[in-house]
Scaffold this motif. Structure first.
Motif, PDB file in Angstrom:
ATOM      1  N   GLU A 101      -6.156  -3.946  -5.013  1.00  0.00           N
ATOM      2  CA  GLU A 101      -6.548  -3.686  -6.353  1.00  0.00           C
ATOM      3  C   GLU A 101      -6.505  -4.900  -7.211  1.00  0.00           C
ATOM      4  O   GLU A 101      -7.303  -5.531  -7.974  1.00  0.00           O
ATOM      5  CB  GLU A 101      -6.462  -2.430  -7.062  1.00  0.00           C
ATOM      6  N   TRP A 128       2.855   0.925 -12.662  1.00  0.00           N
ATOM      7  CA  TRP A 128       1.924   1.713 -11.733  1.00  0.00           C
ATOM      8  C   TRP A 128       2.746   2.705 -10.843  1.00  0.00           C
ATOM      9  O   TRP A 128       2.433   3.251 -10.123  1.00  0.00           O
ATOM     10  CB  TRP A 128       1.300   0.724 -10.844  1.00  0.00           C
ATOM     11  N   ARG A 135      -2.610  -0.445  -4.503  1.00  0.00           N
ATOM     12  CA  ARG A 135      -2.457  -1.063  -5.915  1.00  0.00           C
ATOM     13  C   ARG A 135      -2.374  -2.782  -5.449  1.00  0.00           C
ATOM     14  O   ARG A 135      -3.012  -3.434  -6.429  1.00  0.00           O
ATOM     15  CB  ARG A 135      -0.990  -0.756  -6.429  1.00  0.00           C
ATOM     16  N   GLY A 150      -0.147  -1.078 -15.498  1.00  0.00           N
ATOM     17  CA  GLY A 150      -0.610   0.308 -15.591  1.00  0.00           C
ATOM     18  C   GLY A 150      -0.017   1.074 -16.848  1.00  0.00           C
ATOM     19  O   GLY A 150       0.236   0.283 -17.661  1.00  0.00           O
ATOM     20  N   GLU A 157      -0.406   4.116  -1.407  1.00  0.00           N
ATOM     21  CA  GLU A 157      -0.672   3.925  -2.755  1.00  0.00           C
ATOM     22  C   GLU A 157      -0.136   2.225  -3.123  1.00  0.00           C
ATOM     23  O   GLU A 157      -0.726   1.601  -3.748  1.00  0.00           O
ATOM     24  CB  GLU A 157       0.052   4.965  -3.461  1.00  0.00           C
TER      25      GLU A 157
END
Length: 337
Positions: free
Chosen positions: A308, A164, A305, A324, A301
């Motif tokens: 999520e 990611w 992540r 990712g 960010e």
């Protein structure tokens, strides 16, 4: 529970497929020996140590080889002028060796030689007199042998973060060392019973150890005296880890693996807690901020992540779909190589 059960098998397979191979490690050892011989022919002294993930038990099948060249085991920092002379001379000799290519010198805060080993196929970084790096590699190796779930977890997390694009100190996200310490802190206080004790007695013991003549007398598998009573499967730890940090990312605290405690930030601890730091994890040896590379915009960010991941784990998303698609790192799922 579904995600936890499913993830345990997937994490173990993921580790088998992506861990550092014995033959790859042996090539690194032979490379270290070859460079050690060049060091002796140039300087007549100095001990070259393999450090970093190659030695910690957290290396992947394509990990770089980090090395530390130690002239004085009693001094963590040697004068920059001496370090520069050593770097220039050693780099010159390495450029004449057939097994070395792309040899370059970098005179940053910590001067290093970077090169590519044509035999093992790995990138190499050589620093001068980084004693803390050697001791820290030994400590992490001791931790990785404490319980088989720990290296399984760490390697999966490193590759997940890389997938990611949140595992790069250079790009303002988390270094691999930051990720490792996030795992350690979670294992200390995020589980009941814990899987890891506070590191204070072990760090304190290593502080006075001579890395050239005494460190080899310690066995990593016997160094940490701790009886592991936690029996949760690694898949359950994986799920709990993301919920644990998703909550703590929103707290203004300093997290310490040294003391296995957290405290509120007051922004006046020099070198550790200053306003420009988005995230603070106390380094156990030097007491500075491991996560100092994390920039505020990138921290948003990172938090997104993790949030999520927590959302995804409430469903039945397959383990491999949680990763990712970064092209920087190749990782296998069930290839059995």
């Amino acid at each position: 529970a579904v995600v936890s059960t499913q993830s345990t098998g997937a994490l173990n397979q993921h580790y088998t497929d992506n861990k550092q191979r014995d033959q790859y490690f042996e090539k690194k050892v032979k490379l270290r020996d070859a460079i050690q011989a060049i060091v002796m022919s140039n300087f007549g002294e100095g001990v070259l140590h393999l450090t970093g993930s190659s030695m910690s038990g957290f290396g992947t099948k394509n990990s770089d080889a980090d090395m530390a060249l130690v002239f004085d085991p009693h001094v963590s920092v040697i004068p920059k002028s001496k370090a520069r002379k050593v770097i220039v001379r050693l780099a010159g000799s390495l450029r004449r060796e057939a097994f070395c290519s792309n040899v370059e010198t970098i005179f940053a805060k910590v001067p290093i030689i970077k090169l590519f080993d044509n035999i093992s196929g790995c990138d190499v970084d050589i620093n001068i007199n980084n004693l803390i790096g050697i001791k820290n590699s030994f400590l992490l190796r001791s931790i990785s042998t404490l319980d088989e779930r720990i290296p399984v977890f760490v390697i999966a997390l490193k590759l997940w973060a890389k997938s990611w694009n949140i595992n790069s100190a250079f790009h303002g996200t988390m270094s691999s060392y930051t990720l490792v310490n996030m795992v350690l802190y979670f294992l200390q206080i995020g589980l009941s019973p814990p899987l890891l004790p506070a590191l204070k007695p072990y760090v304190d013991k290593l502080q006075g150890v001579n890395v050239n003549s005494q460190l080899q007398n310690y066995r990593p598998s016997e160094f940490i005296k701790f009886t592991v009573k936690n029996t949760e499967p690694v898949g359950a730890l994986w799920v709990k880890f993301f919920y644990f940090w998703n909550k703590r990312f929103r707290q203004k605290k300093i997290f310490s693996v040294y003391s296995a405690k957290e405290r509120l930030r007051n922004y006046n601890e020099h070198g550790l807690d200053i306003p420009s730091y988005a995230f603070v994890i106390e380094e156990p040896f030097q007491k500075d901020n491991i996560a100092r590379s994390v920039q505020y915009n990138q921290f948003e960010e990172i938090k997104l992540r993790f949030s999520e991941m927590c959302r995804q784990m409430q469903g039945t998303l397959p383990f491999e779909r949680m990763f990712g698609e970064s092209k920087e790192e190749r990782y296998d799922f069930g290839q059995g190589r």
